[in-house]
Design an enzyme around this catalytic site. Structure first.
Site, PDB file in Angstrom:
ATOM      1  N   LYS A 105       0.598  -1.154   0.018  1.00 40.75           N
ATOM      2  CA  LYS A 105       0.394   0.095  -0.096  1.00 40.75           C
ATOM      3  C   LYS A 105       0.396   1.576   0.172  1.00 40.75           C
ATOM      4  CE  LYS A 105      -4.620   1.064   1.275  1.00 40.75           C
ATOM      5  NZ  LYS A 105      -5.739   0.919   2.628  1.00 40.75           N
ATOM      6  N   GLU A 163     -20.434  -6.129   8.111  1.00 33.78           N
ATOM      7  CA  GLU A 163     -21.015  -5.408   9.536  1.00 33.78           C
ATOM      8  C   GLU A 163     -22.019  -6.442   9.410  1.00 33.78           C
ATOM      9  OE1 GLU A 163     -19.684  -4.568   6.463  1.00 33.78           O
ATOM     10  OE2 GLU A 163     -19.357  -2.652   6.286  1.00 33.78           O
ATOM     11  N   ARG A 192     -25.715  -3.244   5.228  1.00 31.61           N
ATOM     12  CA  ARG A 192     -25.071  -4.207   5.334  1.00 31.61           C
ATOM     13  C   ARG A 192     -25.869  -5.044   6.124  1.00 31.61           C
ATOM     14  NH1 ARG A 192     -20.778  -5.532   1.851  1.00 31.61           N
ATOM     15  NH2 ARG A 192     -21.401  -4.927  -0.253  1.00 31.61           N
TER      16      ARG A 192
HETATM   17  C1  LIG Z   1     -19.208  -2.476   2.997  1.00 28.59           C
HETATM   18  C2  LIG Z   1     -18.149  -2.177   3.466  1.00 28.59           C
HETATM   19  N1  LIG Z   1     -17.690  -1.167   4.567  1.00 28.59           N
HETATM   20  C3  LIG Z   1     -16.143  -0.557   4.918  1.00 28.59           C
HETATM   21  C4  LIG Z   1     -16.093  -0.462   3.571  1.00 28.59           C
HETATM   22  C5  LIG Z   1     -14.947   0.433   3.843  1.00 28.59           C
HETATM   23  N2  LIG Z   1     -13.576   0.727   3.332  1.00 28.59           N
HETATM   24  C6  LIG Z   1     -13.177   0.898   2.195  1.00 28.59           C
HETATM   25  S1  LIG Z   1     -11.758   0.890   2.274  1.00 28.59           S
HETATM   26  C7  LIG Z   1     -11.948  -0.871   3.363  1.00 28.59           C
HETATM   27  C8  LIG Z   1     -10.447  -1.466   3.479  1.00 28.59           C
HETATM   28  C9  LIG Z   1      -9.971  -2.550   2.282  1.00 28.59           C
HETATM   29  O1  LIG Z   1      -9.388  -3.365   2.329  1.00 28.59           O
HETATM   30  P1  LIG Z   1      -8.447  -4.124   1.635  1.00 28.59           P
HETATM   31  O2  LIG Z   1      -9.779  -4.176   0.449  1.00 28.59           O
HETATM   32  O3  LIG Z   1      -7.272  -4.332   2.069  1.00 28.59           O
HETATM   33  O4  LIG Z   1      -7.767  -2.503   0.267  1.00 28.59           O
HETATM   34  P2  LIG Z   1      -6.621  -1.564   0.408  1.00 28.59           P
HETATM   35  O5  LIG Z   1      -7.362  -0.153   0.727  1.00 28.59           O
HETATM   36  O6  LIG Z   1      -5.924  -2.301   1.541  1.00 28.59           O
HETATM   37  O7  LIG Z   1      -5.807  -1.853  -1.265  1.00 28.59           O
HETATM   38  C10 LIG Z   1     -12.701   0.079   4.174  1.00 28.59           C
HETATM   39  C11 LIG Z   1     -13.163  -1.110   5.661  1.00 28.59           C
HETATM   40  C12 LIG Z   1     -16.641  -0.446   1.996  1.00 28.59           C
HETATM   41  N3  LIG Z   1     -16.028   0.369   1.295  1.00 28.59           N
HETATM   42  N4  LIG Z   1     -17.387  -1.205   2.364  1.00 28.59           N
END
Ligand SMILES: Cc1ncc(C[n+]2csc(CCOP(=O)(O)OP(=O)(O)O)c2C)c(N)n1
Length: 631
Positions: A294, A380, A408
């Site tokens: 990242k 969620e 959700r």
């Molecule tokens: C249902 C839901 N809950 C929370 C989020 C908020 N959210 C956006 S990106 C993220 C982290 C995603 O992590 P990852 O899939 O590992 O991607 P990275 O950012 O590390 O590339 C979260 C929790 C979301 N988009 N959707």
């Protein structure tokens, strides 16, 4: 790949730096390039992402981490015929730039600009609209099944992060896909991060998989067994692939029915391109494990991917500066402070977040009360039912959750919490318009979906202090309650340290006027009060969406010609509808003007401008009222 150190030239990037990138206007153009040119393209693309995001704000760390993967995918697959579904979609800036939206990055997440997420209406290369996580495998599987059914030779690829992989939906899709003979490729983009460090057994499993310990241990154990059987050992030794099959414990993903490949370096185009080219020839469900970093390439983001996950504008040479401490606190901070104070006062408090520690204002709580802090991962549904279980045992769970993400957990809210009348407090952040994230993230539906649930109390604070007092009120209740507050800073109201419970289901008159009564909910109290001056209107801060203060509604209806309801929520099914229902059941006929969000999805952009555009500022309220009762 050179690291962008942060020591950038004072003038920043200039377009001459993007000589190669400027020649790539679509993936077909990308596929014309010689493979040797791709590392250079990756450098330019990465610099361009940093340059544009630093000017517009948006997701940064995740996008810097997927530059090579994006290039490789479009280079190997025949997009848009082959479908790529990006999970969450917050990592698609390189994809947008390579698919004809390079210049439009200047208006990313702005009114009339492009979205920060993939969107089918925006580009034929955006195979599926995303923003809420963990949908990609289901959607790509649907596409793979449809392609087969239609006799089309398209490929379907889901790109999902290790954070998004923690959600139930991702596993539901894996479970389904692994048992089908569909040509689906799932790419796990594993950067060992969610927004904050990921949590859970899957995270630990992936770390073990990467460290190779699992493989080594199993290999040694198997060698030991096989060496006791010399013939078997010899056969196994000769057939290397066979040996691997015998001694490597199959991965979790293989158990789901996928062919697991990897892990490979997701920043190495010489690893990515041949691997994807080979996988393209394979049939059936494939699973490629890719390791990325990242923030890759921008030192400050590599070192602090959390701060650079979704920054506002900043100077890339200097990095993000901490805002001056004197600014008004956000509602999330008000919640975080209340949570710490309440936890100190009541041992029973347990706080839960579904992977949104930073955004929900819970960092301090997680540090001060680590044993009472639970990150449920991006889950969620689980977070809500987990809270219900805690409440069954006499503890007091507080679920901090964004309005849009509680969508959700709706069945869990009804079935697990409300039917059993369990005292779970929902701190519902991001109620209303959220700005740059746009339509997928607006909290536009919560009054409607919450107020229809029996046993649930729904509150909306007019200011920061009321938010604190409502959280306290909800926490004291013996049943479920939700306090719904907006994104960002409040109105600057001083917050009393002292906590006191508000009378349940009671609003308050904030201003006395004649003829017109404005019944305002939550964030709309302030503009309603401003509008009321010229209108000489009465203003009620309704406080409770449920139970609604029917007595107050009755009193206002009997003493005014026009009732005006105003809420930062869809008009349909919202708090205004609740007022109309109350009037109907009281048998009162009175003219009502319902103000709120219209029956369409509100796009991204500056929140204040968006609210003004739908008439939800003081001027808009005044004009709407005047259109019904002219001066
Ligand atoms: C249902 C839901 N809950 C929370 C989020 C908020 N959210 C956006 S990106 C993220 C982290 C995603 O992590 P990852 O899939 O590992 O991607 P990275 O950012 O590390 O590339 C979260 C929790 C979301 N988009 N959707």
């Amino acid at each position: 790949m050179a690291t962008i150190t942060g020591d950038l030239p004072a003038e920043g990037y200039n377009p001459s730096m993007y000589e190669l990138l400027k020649t790539v206007n679509d993936p077909a153009g990308l596929r014309q390039l010689d493979r040797k040119q791709l590392p250079r393209l990756a450098d330019e693309l990465r610099a361009y992402v940093l340059d544009t995001v630093s000017k517009t704000g948006g997701h940064l760390s995740s996008n810097l981490g997927t530059v090579e993967l994006t290039i490789a995918l479009h280079y190997v697959f025949e997009t848009p015929e082959d479908r790529i579904v990006w999970d969450v979609g917050h990592q698609t800036y390189a994809h947008k730039i390579l698919t004809g939206r390079r210049e439009q990055m200047a208006r990313l997440r702005m009114i009339d600009g492009i979205s920060g997420f993939p969107r089918r209406s925006e580009s034929k290369y955006d195979a599926f609209g995303t923003a809420h996580s963990s949908t990609s495998i289901s959607a790509a599987l649907g596409m793979a099944v449809a392609a087969k059914r239609k006799g089309e030779k398209r490929r379907a690829v889901a790109v999902i992060g290790d954070g998004a992989m923690s959600a139930g939906m991702a596993f539901e899709a894996l479970n389904n896909a692994g048992a089908m003979d569909s040509d689906l490729l799932v790419i796990l983009n594993d950067n060992e991060m969610s927004i904050s460090p990921p949590v859970g057994a899957l995270t630990n499993y992936l770390a073990r998989l990467l460290s190779g310990r699992m493989y080594d241990t199993a290999r040694r154990a198997s060698e030991h067994i096989l060496k006791r059987l010399p013939i078997a050992w010899e056969i196994a030794r000769r057939a290397e692939e066979h040996v691997k099959g015998m001694v490597t414990p199959s991965t979790l993903f293989e158990e789901f029915g996928f062919n697991y490949i990897g892990p490979i370096d997701g920043h190495d185009l010489d690893a990515l391109i041949p691997t994807l080219t080979n996988i393209k020839k394979l049939r059936g469900p494939q699973f490629l494990h890719v390791i990325t970093r990242k923030g890759q390439g921008y030192k400050l983001a590599e070192e602090d991917p959390i701060t650079y996950h979704g920054p506002g504008r900043f100077d890339p040479a200097e990095g993000i500066r901490k805002p001056a401490a004197s600014g008004k606190p956000t509602y999330s901070q008000i919640f975080g402070d209340w949570l710490c104070d309440m936890a100190r006062a009541d041992e029973r408090l347990i706080a839960i977040t579904p992977a949104m520690r930073e955004g929900s204002g819970m960092v301090r709580f997680s540090e001060e009360f680590p044993e009472r802090y639970f990150d449920a991962a991006i889950a969620e549904q689980h977070a809500v039912t987990f809270a219900a279980g805690i409440a069954c045992e006499g503890l007091k769970p507080v679920v901090a959750i964004y309005s849009t993400f509680l969508q959700r957990g709706y069945d869990q809210l009804i079935h697990d919490v409300a039917i059993q009348n369990l005292p779970v407090l929902f701190a519902l952040d991001r109620g209303g318009i959220v700005g740059g994230d746009g339509q997928t993230h607006n909290g536009a539906f919560d009054y409607a979906y919450l107020r229809t649930v029996p046993n649930l109390t729904v509150m909306a604070p007019a200011d920061e202090n009321e938010c604190r007092q409502m959280l306290f009120t909800g926490f004291q209740m013996n049943g479920p309650a939700a306090v719904r507050y907006p994104r960002g800073a409040g109105i600057g109201k001083e917050v009393e340290k002292e906590m006191h419970a508000l009378p349940i289901g009671k609003g308050e008159i904030r201003r006395n006027g004649t003829k017109i009564a404005i019944l305002a909910f939550g964030s709309m109290v302030k503009p309603a009060l401003e509008a009321a001056v010229k209108l000489d209107a009465t203003v009620a801060n309704m406080r409770f969406v449920k139970p609604l203060d029917a007595e107050l509604v009755k009193r206002l209806a009997e003493t005014h010609e026009l009732l005006v309801t105003v809420e930062e929520h869809q008009v349909m099914g919202g708090a205004g509808s609740a007022v109309c229902e109350a009037l109907a059941s009281l048998g009162i006929e009175r003219k009502v003007l319902l103000l709120g969000l219209p029956d369409r999805f509100i796009d991204h952009g500056d929140s204040a401008k968006l609210l003004s555009a739908v008439g939800l500022d003081a001027d808009g309220i005044r004009k709407s009222v005047r259109s019904v009762i002219p001066e």
